[in-house]
Design an enzyme around this catalytic site. Sequence first.
Site, PDB file in Angstrom:
ATOM      1  N   HIS A  14     -17.052  59.609   6.740  1.00  0.00           N
ATOM      2  CA  HIS A  14     -18.103  60.621   6.469  1.00  0.00           C
ATOM      3  C   HIS A  14     -18.697  60.357   5.092  1.00  0.00           C
ATOM      4  CE1 HIS A  14     -19.540  65.033   6.614  1.00  0.00           C
ATOM      5  NE2 HIS A  14     -20.060  64.492   5.531  1.00  0.00           N
ATOM      6  N   HIS A  16     -22.615  60.224   2.684  1.00  0.00           N
ATOM      7  CA  HIS A  16     -24.063  60.371   2.538  1.00  0.00           C
ATOM      8  C   HIS A  16     -24.563  59.218   1.672  1.00  0.00           C
ATOM      9  CE1 HIS A  16     -24.001  64.472   4.177  1.00  0.00           C
ATOM     10  NE2 HIS A  16     -22.793  64.501   3.639  1.00  0.00           N
ATOM     11  N   LEU A  17     -25.298  58.303   2.304  1.00  0.00           N
ATOM     12  CA  LEU A  17     -25.829  57.148   1.552  1.00  0.00           C
ATOM     13  C   LEU A  17     -27.247  57.394   1.059  1.00  0.00           C
ATOM     14  CD1 LEU A  17     -24.519  54.119   3.660  1.00  0.00           C
ATOM     15  CD2 LEU A  17     -23.538  55.089   1.567  1.00  0.00           C
ATOM     16  N   ARG A  18     -27.889  58.473   1.557  1.00  0.00           N
ATOM     17  CA  ARG A  18     -29.284  58.772   1.166  1.00  0.00           C
ATOM     18  C   ARG A  18     -30.208  57.609   1.550  1.00  0.00           C
ATOM     19  NH1 ARG A  18     -27.271  63.711   1.007  1.00  0.00           N
ATOM     20  NH2 ARG A  18     -26.510  64.413  -1.010  1.00  0.00           N
ATOM     21  N   ASN A  42     -28.489  63.278   7.516  1.00  0.00           N
ATOM     22  CA  ASN A  42     -29.299  64.388   6.968  1.00  0.00           C
ATOM     23  C   ASN A  42     -30.292  63.914   5.910  1.00  0.00           C
ATOM     24  OD1 ASN A  42     -27.152  63.955   5.141  1.00  0.00           O
ATOM     25  ND2 ASN A  42     -27.180  66.073   4.419  1.00  0.00           N
ATOM     26  N   LYS A 100     -24.042  64.357  14.857  1.00  0.00           N
ATOM     27  CA  LYS A 100     -23.632  65.308  13.830  1.00  0.00           C
ATOM     28  C   LYS A 100     -24.219  66.687  14.096  1.00  0.00           C
ATOM     29  CE  LYS A 100     -21.951  66.929  10.076  1.00  0.00           C
ATOM     30  NZ  LYS A 100     -21.525  66.512   8.774  1.00  0.00           N
ATOM     31  N   HIS A 137     -20.064  70.043  11.027  1.00  0.00           N
ATOM     32  CA  HIS A 137     -20.008  70.774   9.755  1.00  0.00           C
ATOM     33  C   HIS A 137     -19.592  72.190  10.118  1.00  0.00           C
ATOM     34  CE1 HIS A 137     -21.227  71.584   5.507  1.00  0.00           C
ATOM     35  NE2 HIS A 137     -21.100  72.800   5.995  1.00  0.00           N
ATOM     36  N   HIS A 175     -14.672  67.317   6.776  1.00  0.00           N
ATOM     37  CA  HIS A 175     -14.324  67.833   5.443  1.00  0.00           C
ATOM     38  C   HIS A 175     -13.647  69.197   5.480  1.00  0.00           C
ATOM     39  CE1 HIS A 175     -18.246  69.567   6.231  1.00  0.00           C
ATOM     40  NE2 HIS A 175     -18.911  68.517   5.834  1.00  0.00           N
ATOM     41  N   LEU A 220     -20.252  71.836  -0.308  1.00  0.00           N
ATOM     42  CA  LEU A 220     -20.020  72.644   0.884  1.00  0.00           C
ATOM     43  C   LEU A 220     -19.285  71.797   1.904  1.00  0.00           C
ATOM     44  CD1 LEU A 220     -23.420  74.518   1.127  1.00  0.00           C
ATOM     45  CD2 LEU A 220     -21.181  75.495   0.587  1.00  0.00           C
ATOM     46  N   ASP A 248     -17.126  62.447   2.242  1.00  0.00           N
ATOM     47  CA  ASP A 248     -18.261  63.356   2.046  1.00  0.00           C
ATOM     48  C   ASP A 248     -18.907  63.120   0.679  1.00  0.00           C
ATOM     49  OD1 ASP A 248     -20.164  65.247   2.683  1.00  0.00           O
ATOM     50  OD2 ASP A 248     -18.925  66.951   2.078  1.00  0.00           O
ATOM     51  N   HIS A 252     -26.250  63.737  -5.771  1.00  0.00           N
ATOM     52  CA  HIS A 252     -27.469  64.481  -6.135  1.00  0.00           C
ATOM     53  C   HIS A 252     -27.786  64.134  -7.583  1.00  0.00           C
ATOM     54  CE1 HIS A 252     -27.752  67.182  -2.618  1.00  0.00           C
ATOM     55  NE2 HIS A 252     -26.434  67.131  -2.608  1.00  0.00           N
ATOM     56  N   ALA A 264     -25.600  71.355  -3.403  1.00  0.00           N
ATOM     57  CA  ALA A 264     -24.193  71.191  -3.035  1.00  0.00           C
ATOM     58  C   ALA A 264     -23.909  69.722  -2.783  1.00  0.00           C
ATOM     59  CB  ALA A 264     -23.896  71.994  -1.772  1.00  0.00           C
TER      60      ALA A 264
HETATM   61  C1  NCD Z   1     -23.869  67.320   1.647  1.00  0.00           C
HETATM   62  C2  NCD Z   1     -25.171  66.696   1.138  1.00  0.00           C
HETATM   63  O1  NCD Z   1     -25.463  66.813  -0.055  1.00  0.00           O
HETATM   64  O2  NCD Z   1     -25.869  66.061   1.941  1.00  0.00           O
HETATM   65  N1  NCD Z   1     -23.423  68.280   0.666  1.00  0.00           N
HETATM   66  C3  NCD Z   1     -22.154  68.727   0.520  1.00  0.00           C
HETATM   67  O3  NCD Z   1     -21.950  69.657  -0.282  1.00  0.00           O
HETATM   68  N2  NCD Z   1     -21.150  68.215   1.175  1.00  0.00           N
HETATM   69  C4  NCD Z   1     -24.087  67.925   2.978  1.00  0.00           C
HETATM   70  C5  NCD Z   1     -22.809  68.312   3.661  1.00  0.00           C
HETATM   71  O4  NCD Z   1     -22.032  67.429   4.091  1.00  0.00           O
HETATM   72  O5  NCD Z   1     -22.536  69.495   3.773  1.00  0.00           O
HETATM   73 ZN    ZN Z   2     -21.271  65.671   4.298  1.00  0.00          ZN
END
Ligand code: NCD
Ligand code: ZN
Length: 344
Positions: A14, A16-18, A42, A100, A137, A175, A220, A248, A252, A264
Amino acid sequence: MTDSITIRRPDDWHVHLRDGAMMAAVLPYTARQFARAIVMPNLVPPVTTIADALAYRARIMAALPAGVDFTPLMTAYLTDHSDPDEIYRGHREGVLTAVKLYPAHATTNSAHGVTDLGRVMPVLERMAEIGMPLLVHGEATDPAVDVFDREAVFITKILDPLRRRLPELRVVLEHITTADAVAYVERGGPNLAATITAHHLIINRNAIFQGGIRPHLYCLPIAKREKHRLALRRAATSGAAQFFLGTDSAPHAIPTKETACGCAGIFTAASAVELYAQVFDEEGALDKFEAFASLNGPEFYGLPPNESRVTLRREDWPMTDRVGDGDLAVSPFRAGETLGWRLY
Ligand code: NCD
Ligand code: ZN
């Protein structure tokens, strides 16, 4: 005392690579640490189709540093309008590993999420038939539910009824942050598993408010009480097949965290494997680390474990206080601190 361990190369189930410049800054960290990763969809707009996933995968491959062996495993973002045939075809063609589920408005970039599970039942039924995992989630979105109760309420009100209706559906509760989730997953049978982040094994909710508000520890699902952290540590270090590694890691840019209404997400990709190793060491469970990091995940996803090995050594090293440059710089988890295990 064990000062070094060698395990099969881990995967991140899990992350997030953006996209764009942020992806270019963070991807090398994940690719250095992990052989494969389940890439969250996302983006803005989200990855919902086979074409989106193929294009995103190509952008990831193009941004990889030369010579790095890394395979992104793509996911589709479930919306009220997802097409069962598209999801089925994406899985059959080897493009989409999983789907997802973000309940609408549960977290970062979830505005397109599912408003009512009833609307996506045809997709979920198709996934259950073909054994395609649903990654969840797990937080209730009713604003009246206390933020610290959202995971537990989601399990009773949404997830359990769904699983009773569709017991063949393979589900990963992502998560997890509570003893309630641990207990639910432990008795959930072979079609249910959970990922656990490094940060939820390390901090409890006090850390978010220690001496003042700590925006870089806000994610989150939010970290919970100490008893929940301890339950997560027991689950992760048990070696039980249902629990596996999912960072996760969610970068940011600093100005979007250090502001009146901060985003988050915690960025752990710069040291995730080391952070987990430290936890397993503290729990006297380094012998279970390979199961959690490198075996249980592939087993659930029906993939072979990685053949190559990595070594971790007990060694102090400084965590950088910034990843990336300029406006996009990110503050990594444990910024500027000394870590006690190092990945080679
Ligand atoms: C994640 C994100 O920033 O894309 N943020 C997080 O707090 N984990 C989204 C997510 O997995 O809830
Ligand atoms: Zn996530």
